[in-house]
Design a protein around this motif. Structure first.
Motif, short mmCIF file in Angstrom:
data_model
loop_
_atom_site.label_atom_id
_atom_site.label_comp_id
_atom_site.label_asym_id
_atom_site.label_seq_id
_atom_site.Cartn_x
_atom_site.Cartn_y
_atom_site.Cartn_z
N ASN A 1 0.82 -1.21 0.00
CA ASN A 1 0.00 0.00 0.00
C ASN A 1 0.85 1.26 0.00
O ASN A 1 0.53 2.23 -0.71
N GLU A 2 1.94 1.29 0.76
CA GLU A 2 2.84 2.45 0.76
C GLU A 2 3.44 2.69 -0.61
O GLU A 2 3.52 3.82 -1.09
N PHE A 3 3.87 1.61 -1.28
CA PHE A 3 4.44 1.75 -2.61
C PHE A 3 3.39 2.29 -3.59
O PHE A 3 3.66 3.22 -4.35
N LEU A 4 2.20 1.73 -3.56
CA LEU A 4 1.15 2.15 -4.49
C LEU A 4 0.72 3.60 -4.25
O LEU A 4 0.44 4.33 -5.20
N GLU B 1 0.83 3.27 -13.27
CA GLU B 1 -0.29 2.42 -13.65
C GLU B 1 0.14 0.98 -13.36
O GLU B 1 1.10 0.48 -13.94
N VAL B 2 -0.54 0.33 -12.43
CA VAL B 2 -0.19 -1.05 -12.07
C VAL B 2 -0.66 -1.99 -13.17
O VAL B 2 -1.82 -1.96 -13.56
N VAL B 3 0.25 -2.82 -13.64
CA VAL B 3 -0.07 -3.79 -14.67
C VAL B 3 -0.49 -5.11 -14.03
O VAL B 3 -1.50 -5.70 -14.42
N MET C 1 5.83 -9.10 -6.42
CA MET C 1 6.48 -8.37 -7.50
C MET C 1 5.39 -7.53 -8.15
O MET C 1 4.39 -8.07 -8.65
N ILE C 2 5.57 -6.22 -8.11
CA ILE C 2 4.61 -5.29 -8.69
C ILE C 2 5.14 -4.87 -10.05
O ILE C 2 6.23 -4.32 -10.15
N MET C 3 4.37 -5.13 -11.09
CA MET C 3 4.73 -4.70 -12.44
C MET C 3 3.92 -3.45 -12.74
O MET C 3 2.69 -3.44 -12.57
N TYR C 4 4.60 -2.38 -13.15
CA TYR C 4 3.92 -1.10 -13.34
C TYR C 4 4.55 -0.29 -14.46
O TYR C 4 5.68 -0.54 -14.89
#
Length: 58
Positions: free
Chosen positions: A19-22, A28-30, A44-47
């Motif tokens: 949540n802090e990262f977002l 735009e989160v993929v 792993m957040i792909m953005y």
């Protein structure tokens, strides 16, 4: 496209870090991939950055 890998020792810690990262990243989160190896949680957040002039740090 960029990726950010996050890990935490608990579900609560993982939720907080994701949540802090977002909230702090203009992106735009993929996709978000989660894994739960034996002793920790990882994601792993792909953005795609929405503002290429800003440096993204976490």
């Amino acid at each position: 496209m960029r990726v950010k890998t996050i890990y935490a020792w608990s579900e609560t810690g993982m939720d907080r870090k994701v949540n802090e990262f977002l909230e702090s990243t203009p992106a735009e989160v993929v996709d978000i991939k989660f894994a739960t190896p034996i002793f920790f949680f990882s994601a792993m957040i792909m953005y795609k950055p929405t503002d290429s002039n800003k440096s993204i740090s976490f």
